[in-house]
Design a protein around this motif. Sequence first.
Motif, mmCIF file in Angstrom:
data_model
loop_
_atom_site.group_PDB
_atom_site.id
_atom_site.type_symbol
_atom_site.label_atom_id
_atom_site.label_comp_id
_atom_site.label_asym_id
_atom_site.label_seq_id
_atom_site.Cartn_x
_atom_site.Cartn_y
_atom_site.Cartn_z
ATOM 1 N N ALA A 42 -11.931 3.398 -0.372
ATOM 2 C CA ALA A 42 -12.811 2.289 0.023
ATOM 3 C C ALA A 42 -13.442 1.567 -1.160
ATOM 4 C CB ALA A 42 -13.882 2.789 0.973
ATOM 5 N N ALA A 43 -13.626 2.296 -2.281
ATOM 6 C CA ALA A 43 -14.296 1.651 -3.422
ATOM 7 C C ALA A 43 -13.310 0.918 -4.329
ATOM 8 C CB ALA A 43 -15.047 2.711 -4.230
ATOM 9 N N LEU A 44 -12.012 0.963 -3.993
ATOM 10 C CA LEU A 44 -11.003 0.376 -4.883
ATOM 11 C C LEU A 44 -10.604 -1.018 -4.430
ATOM 12 C CD1 LEU A 44 -8.662 3.500 -5.206
ATOM 13 C CD2 LEU A 44 -10.556 2.840 -6.686
ATOM 14 N N ASP A 45 -10.220 -1.858 -5.409
ATOM 15 C CA ASP A 45 -9.717 -3.187 -5.042
ATOM 16 C C ASP A 45 -8.283 -3.044 -4.507
ATOM 17 O OD1 ASP A 45 -8.145 -2.836 -7.276
ATOM 18 O OD2 ASP A 45 -9.310 -4.173 -8.542
ATOM 19 N N ALA A 46 -7.771 -4.120 -3.933
ATOM 20 C CA ALA A 46 -6.489 -4.039 -3.226
ATOM 21 C C ALA A 46 -5.338 -3.511 -4.101
ATOM 22 C CB ALA A 46 -6.139 -5.387 -2.609
ATOM 23 N N PRO A 47 -5.178 -3.997 -5.363
ATOM 24 C CA PRO A 47 -4.069 -3.463 -6.166
ATOM 25 C C PRO A 47 -4.202 -1.964 -6.454
ATOM 26 C CG PRO A 47 -4.971 -5.462 -7.166
ATOM 27 C CD PRO A 47 -5.876 -5.102 -6.055
ATOM 28 N N ARG A 48 -5.429 -1.504 -6.765
ATOM 29 C CA ARG A 48 -5.638 -0.069 -7.043
ATOM 30 C C ARG A 48 -5.356 0.753 -5.785
ATOM 31 N NH1 ARG A 48 -6.568 -2.161 -11.293
ATOM 32 N NH2 ARG A 48 -4.340 -1.912 -11.301
ATOM 33 N N LYS A 49 -5.740 0.190 -4.659
ATOM 34 C CA LYS A 49 -5.537 0.884 -3.390
ATOM 35 C C LYS A 49 -4.038 1.023 -3.109
ATOM 36 C CE LYS A 49 -6.782 0.121 1.353
ATOM 37 N NZ LYS A 49 -7.679 -0.441 2.330
ATOM 38 N N ALA A 50 -3.316 -0.071 -3.334
ATOM 39 C CA ALA A 50 -1.863 -0.050 -3.105
ATOM 40 C C ALA A 50 -1.194 0.939 -4.052
ATOM 41 C CB ALA A 50 -1.289 -1.446 -3.315
ATOM 42 N N GLU A 51 -1.793 1.123 -5.238
ATOM 43 C CA GLU A 51 -1.237 2.042 -6.232
ATOM 44 C C GLU A 51 -1.452 3.499 -5.782
ATOM 45 O OE1 GLU A 51 -2.872 1.277 -10.289
ATOM 46 O OE2 GLU A 51 -3.598 3.330 -10.091
ATOM 47 N N LEU A 52 -2.593 3.770 -5.152
ATOM 48 C CA LEU A 52 -2.933 5.155 -4.811
ATOM 49 C C LEU A 52 -2.340 5.645 -3.482
ATOM 50 C CD1 LEU A 52 -6.084 6.478 -6.255
ATOM 51 C CD2 LEU A 52 -5.353 7.575 -4.198
ATOM 52 N N LEU A 53 -2.137 4.713 -2.549
ATOM 53 C CA LEU A 53 -1.639 5.111 -1.220
ATOM 54 C C LEU A 53 -0.335 5.919 -1.274
ATOM 55 C CD1 LEU A 53 -2.416 2.220 1.274
ATOM 56 C CD2 LEU A 53 -2.622 4.644 1.737
ATOM 57 N N PRO A 54 0.661 5.474 -2.064
ATOM 58 C CA PRO A 54 1.896 6.269 -2.099
ATOM 59 C C PRO A 54 1.681 7.692 -2.615
ATOM 60 C CG PRO A 54 2.227 4.124 -3.118
ATOM 61 C CD PRO A 54 0.769 4.256 -2.870
ATOM 62 N N TYR A 55 0.713 7.881 -3.545
ATOM 63 C CA TYR A 55 0.444 9.238 -4.018
ATOM 64 C C TYR A 55 -0.040 10.111 -2.862
ATOM 65 C CZ TYR A 55 0.736 7.781 -8.926
ATOM 66 O OH TYR A 55 1.166 7.326 -10.143
ATOM 67 N N LEU A 56 -0.916 9.541 -2.034
ATOM 68 C CA LEU A 56 -1.439 10.314 -0.901
ATOM 69 C C LEU A 56 -0.328 10.651 0.085
ATOM 70 C CD1 LEU A 56 -4.805 8.431 -0.363
ATOM 71 C CD2 LEU A 56 -4.526 10.782 -1.124
ATOM 72 N N ALA A 57 0.548 9.671 0.337
ATOM 73 C CA ALA A 57 1.655 9.915 1.264
ATOM 74 C C ALA A 57 2.562 11.016 0.708
ATOM 75 C CB ALA A 57 2.447 8.625 1.473
ATOM 76 N N GLN A 58 2.752 11.004 -0.607
ATOM 77 C CA GLN A 58 3.597 11.998 -1.256
ATOM 78 C C GLN A 58 3.002 13.409 -1.148
ATOM 79 O OE1 GLN A 58 6.479 11.487 -2.323
ATOM 80 N NE2 GLN A 58 7.013 12.883 -3.978
ATOM 81 N N LEU A 59 1.670 13.494 -1.287
ATOM 82 C CA LEU A 59 1.006 14.800 -1.163
ATOM 83 C C LEU A 59 1.301 15.416 0.178
ATOM 84 C CD1 LEU A 59 -2.669 14.242 -2.376
ATOM 85 C CD2 LEU A 59 -0.709 15.102 -3.626
ATOM 86 N N ASN A 60 1.244 14.598 1.198
ATOM 87 C CA ASN A 60 1.481 15.082 2.550
ATOM 88 C C ASN A 60 2.901 15.609 2.689
ATOM 89 O OD1 ASN A 60 1.166 15.570 5.289
ATOM 90 N ND2 ASN A 60 1.773 13.499 5.840
#
Length: 369
Positions: free
Chosen positions: A170-188
């Motif tokens: 929530a505290a990240l801007d859109a590009p940073r958020k888009a960068e982090l989402l795939p990492y979270l999906a990968q963890l799962n």
Amino acid sequence: MIDLGVRGLSGENKIQLAAKFDDFTLAVNLDLPVRGVSVLFGPSGCGKTTVLRAIAGLAPQVRGVVNIAGELWQDEVTFVPSHLRGVGMVFQQPSLFAHLSVAQNLQFGLQRTPESQRRVRYEQALDLLGIAALLPRKPAQLSGGEQQRVAIARALLASPTLLLLDEPLAALDAPRKAELLPYLAQLNRELNIPMVYVTHAMDEVSQLADYLVLMSAGRVIAQGDLASTLARPDLPVQFAEERSTILDTRVVELNADFHLTRLAFGCDGSGGELWVPNKQHQLGQAQRLRIMARDISIATTDEAHSSIVNRLPAQITALLPTTHPAHVLVQMSVHGVTLMAQITALSQARLQLAVGQTVWAQVKAVALL
Ligand SMILES: Nc1ncnc2c1ncn2[C@@H]1O[C@H](COP(=O)(O)OP(=O)(O)OP(=O)(O)O)[C@@H](O)[C@H]1O
């Protein structure tokens, strides 16, 4: 006394919580799967964080039952303190130790769990979150997204039974958020650590969730696997705009001339196909899609002169009322895969749509997740 209705606790992740604050009442009954990502989604103030804190043992004023993976953490007589619950927590703000390097922050997580009980290897966490190059730096020398990746790695290195994430993007801007989402999906995909994830951003829900809990005003409105919950015809009005079909597809063609990718879905990829704009796709790659019910229109003939590229032959399986009388939900089967269109009751009448009829589902827009 608040009736908790504690009955039939048969599953492994049973969470039944009740609390009464000044002008807020919480009464939720969750039945979360023991694997994958369960997302709590709802508007600000509906009680998501309170539920997360109660699971973590950080909200003793919330009464109820918390039974995770067969372990009873809380009931009328039991209250396992937070530090003995084995949960990892990630918050909106990364909360790293500012005076320690990334490596030292990670060691802190690692040391929380004895070596014999560690389930996440140090190198594995570095790799999964792409942070190996950051090890010597201090948190102040990292971007917000990098800090959050380190915070997630630190939580994982403690090998938690359950990872709780409270709006971590929530505290990240859109590009940073888009960068982090795939990492979270990968963890799962890579780790067998169940997660409970709080958000009010639908893009995070559709990309990450396996199981979805819709909350409103301290209550659970609906819960179930992601695809069937988002497809429910009886979604209350505040969630109706989210009604959609989630499709798991595979890349089967890359068209360089028109910069398009062809995706196949359904059993063995034989269910149907959709063209979407190119996005660094690779042949054979899995791609999840979200199609909003309002982005599908219906034609009774194959409109060969239409500008809409994606037209799928479909059979109507149900015509369902929605919470608004002007709209009708048309549930269709495309080679066994269910698609849903939201059209006006006027169009339904004009086209004389009926169950069993063969139609063309025209997909106007597809969100790539
Ligand atoms: N300890 C407390 N004492 C009094 N009220 C509380 C307490 N904890 C939470 N609340 C109230 O409970 C309600 C739900 O808060 P909560 O933070 O769980 O919502 P949320 O869905 O996570 O919201 P947001 O998305 O804005 O973070 C709010 O009205 C909040 O003020």
